[in-house]
Design a protein around this motif. Structure first.
Motif, PDB file in Angstrom:
ATOM      1  N   VAL A 148       0.872  -1.175   0.000  1.00 42.74           N
ATOM      2  CA  VAL A 148       0.000   0.000   0.000  1.00 42.74           C
ATOM      3  C   VAL A 148       0.907   1.223   0.000  1.00 42.74           C
ATOM      4  O   VAL A 148       1.794   1.337   0.853  1.00 42.74           O
ATOM      5  N   CYS A 149       0.704   2.119  -0.939  1.00 38.59           N
ATOM      6  CA  CYS A 149       1.557   3.300  -1.070  1.00 38.59           C
ATOM      7  C   CYS A 149       0.738   4.578  -1.029  1.00 38.59           C
ATOM      8  O   CYS A 149      -0.425   4.601  -1.446  1.00 38.59           O
ATOM      9  N   ASP A 150       1.376   5.643  -0.532  1.00 35.53           N
ATOM     10  CA  ASP A 150       0.872   6.994  -0.741  1.00 35.53           C
ATOM     11  C   ASP A 150       1.915   7.739  -1.559  1.00 35.53           C
ATOM     12  O   ASP A 150       2.829   7.114  -2.125  1.00 35.53           O
ATOM     13  N   ALA A 151       1.814   9.033  -1.622  1.00 36.37           N
ATOM     14  CA  ALA A 151       2.730   9.798  -2.467  1.00 36.37           C
ATOM     15  C   ALA A 151       4.183   9.700  -2.007  1.00 36.37           C
ATOM     16  O   ALA A 151       5.103   9.921  -2.798  1.00 36.37           O
ATOM     17  N   SER A 152       4.388   9.332  -0.747  1.00 37.81           N
ATOM     18  CA  SER A 152       5.748   9.250  -0.210  1.00 37.81           C
ATOM     19  C   SER A 152       6.384   7.877  -0.383  1.00 37.81           C
ATOM     20  O   SER A 152       7.593   7.722  -0.224  1.00 37.81           O
TER      21      SER A 152
END
Length: 328
Positions: free
Chosen positions: A25-29
């Motif tokens: 699971v990724c976000d922008a960082s």
């Protein structure tokens, strides 16, 4: 790192089977949560069709051809080969001055029961329009025509596939780990589970530039037309409908699944190691609930995760459960 236990099948109070895999699971960082090995190298298969469609939109080919959101949804689709899917792709090609023989995806019987029955009862062979990837290939042909390139758009050194390769490396943030040939004859570029999740997070956090606008259009098209992305009875369509089109999800062969959640700025990618659809559908459903994107009480959750597994007489005989390490 080894694959993690994700989904279990229990029968008669005993553990019968386990689906293991890798999740990021990724976000922008970057990666914010993972199970198994996020650096495991996989073929995204059809889960990456929105990446493959980026050059179609970014190049101006989509606008030059007057493509609608429905066309863009089909460009990202693994459709059922229903009459509506087949008709729309056929009309798309006709508007380009092209036809079914210009496709390079090959033919197979449609998964849509009504269309398969029609073909069988009329003793008619399926054509390439029935291929679940015909929308993606119509997109490739649209870009090919825009570029003035040769007809063998599926070949690795063709300008269309070079553009797809460049887009893949840019949105995953890493060089591809190799390539294979997909069921539809197009190249499929290997990346890591985390790289695929980073790409989905990029779609969930689009910038204001050309690429950001292209990403936004593709995600919105998928969410607005889930029936074109897959079809009736398919998990992608059912899950997107259950979430009101706010989240785009897409499966790929050999048990790959991705999700794009713009409201949360999250991208998800998973690969079930045994290649089984049952495990990947249950795992993505569990993740969507965990992330607060899907209501745990929605009937679709019971359909793919929490409901009983019944035998041919309708008796509840087994159940799927999240493995302990995946549920916490």
């Amino acid at each position: 790192m080894a694959a993690a236990d994700l989904i279990e099948l229990w029968r008669g109070g005993l553990l019968e089977s386990v689906h293991r895999g890798h999740v990021a699971v990724c976000d922008a960082s970057g990666v914010v949560q993972s199970w198994g090995d996020p650096d495991a190298v996989i073929f995204p298969r059809s889960s990456c069709k929105m990446i493959q469609a980026l050059p179609l939109v970014e190049s101006g080919a989509a606008d030059a051809a007057g493509l609608s959101p429905q066309h863009l949804a089909l460009a990202c689709a693994s459709h059922q080969g229903a009459a509506d899917h087949v008709g729309r792709v056929g009309d798309w090609l006709a508007a380009l001055g092209l036809a079914e023989p210009d496709l390079r995806c090959g033919a197979h019987m449609p998964n849509d029961r009504a269309e398969a029955r029609r073909l069988t009862c009329s003793d008619t062979a399926p054509c390439q329009l029935h291929n679940n990837c015909s929308g993606k290939h119509a997109g490739f042909l649209t870009l090919t025509r825009h570029l003035g390139a040769g007809p063998e758009y599926h070949e690795l050194d063709h300008p269309v596939q070079r553009a797809v390769l460049a887009a893949t490396e840019e949105v995953t943030g890493a060089p591809v780990a190799g390539h294979g040939i997909d069921g539809c004859s197009a190249p499929n570029f290997a990346t890591t589970v985390a790289g695929l999740a980073r790409a989905m997070a990029a779609f969930a956090n689009p910038g204001a530039g050309l690429r950001g606008r292209a990403m936004t259009r593709l995600v919105h098209a998928m969410g607005a037309h889930p029936e074109l992305v897959a079809g009736e009875g398919r998990a992608c369509t059912a899950l997107m409908r259950a979430m009101g089109g706010r989240v785009a999800v897409k499966t790929g062969a050999e048990a790959v699944f991705v999700a794009i959640a713009p409201d949360r700025g999250l991208g998800v990618a998973l690969k079930v190691a045994d290649g089984g659809t049952r495990g990947s559908e249950a795992a993505i459903t569990a993740l969507l609930v965990r992330l607060g994107l899907l209501d745990a009480g929605h009937p679709v959750v019971a359909q793919y995760l929490t409901g009983p597994i019944r035998n041919w007489r309708g008796t509840a005989v087994a159940e799927l459960r999240q493995s302990a390490g995946f549920a916490t």
